[in-house]
Scaffold this motif. Sequence first.
Motif, PDB file in Angstrom:
ATOM      1  N   ALA A 181       0.879  -1.544  -0.016  1.00  0.00           N
ATOM      2  CA  ALA A 181      -0.105   0.367  -0.076  1.00  0.00           C
ATOM      3  C   ALA A 181       1.246   1.821   0.110  1.00  0.00           C
ATOM      4  N   ILE A 182       2.036   1.200   0.994  1.00  0.00           N
ATOM      5  CA  ILE A 182       2.804   2.319   0.896  1.00  0.00           C
ATOM      6  C   ILE A 182       3.312   2.485  -0.963  1.00  0.00           C
ATOM      7  N   GLU A 183       4.317   1.264  -0.665  1.00  0.00           N
ATOM      8  CA  GLU A 183       4.841   1.726  -1.907  1.00  0.00           C
ATOM      9  C   GLU A 183       3.874   2.489  -3.173  1.00  0.00           C
ATOM     10  N   GLN A 184       3.099   1.595  -3.637  1.00  0.00           N
ATOM     11  CA  GLN A 184       1.896   2.420  -4.431  1.00  0.00           C
ATOM     12  C   GLN A 184       1.556   3.183  -4.371  1.00  0.00           C
ATOM     13  N   LYS A 185       1.880   4.075  -2.985  1.00  0.00           N
ATOM     14  CA  LYS A 185       1.381   5.567  -2.418  1.00  0.00           C
ATOM     15  C   LYS A 185       2.339   6.742  -2.930  1.00  0.00           C
ATOM     16  N   TRP A 186       3.055   6.636  -2.446  1.00  0.00           N
ATOM     17  CA  TRP A 186       4.337   7.304  -2.616  1.00  0.00           C
ATOM     18  C   TRP A 186       5.624   7.120  -4.117  1.00  0.00           C
ATOM     19  N   TYR A 187       5.843   6.131  -4.146  1.00  0.00           N
ATOM     20  CA  TYR A 187       5.600   6.361  -6.296  1.00  0.00           C
ATOM     21  C   TYR A 187       4.661   7.646  -6.644  1.00  0.00           C
ATOM     22  N   LYS A 188       3.389   7.279  -6.742  1.00  0.00           N
ATOM     23  CA  LYS A 188       3.047   8.113  -7.200  1.00  0.00           C
ATOM     24  C   LYS A 188       3.178   9.534  -7.238  1.00  0.00           C
TER      25      LYS A 188
END
Length: 722
Positions: A14-21
């Motif tokens: 969840a945090i990886e997808q959010k932060w890369y975007k």
Amino acid sequence: MADFEDLGKYDPAAIEQKWYKFWEDHDVFHDEPDPSKEPYSIVLPPPNVTGQLHMGHALDNTLQDILIRYKRMQGYNVLWLPGKDHAGIATQVKVEKQIAEEGLNKYDLGREKFLERVWQWKEKFGNRIGLQIRRLGSSCDWKRERFTMDDVCARAVREVFVSLYEKGLIYQGFRITNWCPRCQTALSDIEVEHEDEVGHLWYFNYPIVGEDGYIEIATTRPETIPGDTAVAVNPEDKRYAHLVGKKVNLPTTDREIPIIADDYVDMDYGTGCVKITPAHDPNDFEVGQRHDLPTIVIMNKDGTMNEKAGRYSGMDRYEARKAIIEDFKKAGLLVKIEETKHAVGHCSRCKTVVEPMTTKQWFVKMKPLAGPAMEAVTSGKTKFVPERFSKTYIQWLENIHDWCISRQLWWGHQIPAFYCDDCGELVVTKENSAVCPKCGKPMRQDPDTLDTWFSSALWPFSTLGWPDKTEEMDYFYPTNTLVTGYDIIPFWVMRMMFSGLEHTGQVPFDTVLIHGLVRDSQGRKMSKSLGNGIDPLEVIDKYGADALRLTLVTGNAPGNDMRFYWERVEASRNFANKVWNASRFIMMNFDQNEDVDYENVTADELTQADKWILSKVNTLAKDVTVLMDSFDLGIAVQKIYDFIWEEFCDWYIEMVKPRLYNDADETKAAALYTLKTVLIDALKLLHPYMPFITEEIYCTLMGDEEISIMVSEWPKYKESRN
């Protein structure tokens, strides 16, 4: 400060997808040239458009991203320029297999239609690896992404080819090359995979002309006998001294060939007499050049025998082998057969056994270019880390041969040379077409394409707009650090070096950071044939990108191979959980003590424990900075890991709990101040290694104060804290 509940349970996906975007949406990876700031730039070794992310990519990208994030936090204007390589033969083979399923081959389509299909394939699959690299957290400047066949790079390729040709450094000639009968193209050394195979050593007698005797030779390739133009012995070999200068009748042919003396011959191998076939063996080719021997090509480009092979014409090379052995046997000239183990070269793409063959190709003269490339390293303009790899680099340049740059492929940069079919005129030009300067007729472009490494060699400057004098070229070139594996020092690093020096007058990078291979837990190279490859995306899906990155760099020393263990990934995930839970605990105490003024604590209010941990993180910042500047990234992260786990979590946090739980304790504010200060510094030091979890915790901790930990200031050593 956000509520500690905002952190919730640690969920990497969840945090990886959010932060890369978030990072991409906010252009955090992109810096414009700014004369007031010092630049720091890296070009990403371009993965093939055919590529699938593997552990080598994961390690390579992680090391580069650590350096880029570190320098960005130090205030440098950074550029990490990504891109992809068209990968000539690899991509062409993929598309040929695709159209074969339709019952077609490339000749059925013709060059133009076939290339349309390759571009379609590239558009469909070419972006896949870029998306996978994003999953690792790589902070590349995707706005500046390049492709080795885009217009900017293609223009640089033509410029370089014409420049080298006009200087007399590019020429056409007949020389020995690695030839793939299946792909029907010359191959570079890196496109040939050598495998030890059990074969045979055949011993044959060649009759001596005018005598009753024979000279006995040994060979692993009887099919090349019709192309023999000499038999060689070592000049120091007394057994055969009396035969030098005489001739033998070459069996299977009506030719006589000389017996010559040459230092190349190993007196202890076989009989000490070797057949010399200049057209079909690289060492024999060199012997042939020294002794002015004829070069007789006896094979067609598909691996069948041609008319110069006499009665074996039309046979497959291995059919011819059997027939020649049988003919020697019938003539009473087969002495014996021994089993032997020898390295056999295979095309890395189609696995066909490679045939050394003399063909007409384009070459680059390497001696004039090798000198400056060696001097750049011996003088220290560019250094290798570890330094021992500079020896590998120098040895290759000292023993370098001219570089075969032409490929008989359709996919790639077509050679900018044009022929007049009427008068034979040759024109080399940067233009896309040419008219014969002698007879005025349209000229035909050379059908061959350039070796993929030709365009890759220009990568550090072609990607920045060279030959134009662009703002990016002026500001970011020469680049700073090249991160790559030791296996391509001679194929890519060396070529970028001499290309950069020849065409820009500067080295392309000041440091070459060499890493090793990622091997399996048994120390074996990961490969499809062994079935021991591990998909980095599988690891990321299970444990998160931060855990994979930490695993790849922990204990990793420059230049050394490393072993991959799932247990180490679990340990890295456990460390991430430790950081997460410690951060939640700290934030919970901030929420529960909102009325405590911890922001304005003075040095006098700090306890010995507070001063101890502040001194520890202060020294850590100094040590880590020194280690990262010397590229000891594995040792640096081990220090960060040990500090966070042992000294901060297991000692200080446990030690401070009674002060946090006691409302009457007058040192509570100092404890909260220390916890926040140390946590922020620890997160910043850890960020280059574990970008996602540190960003999530930092932004939750800081609220709206800063956009990203990526652009926060790198911790500096403060004398006042010790």
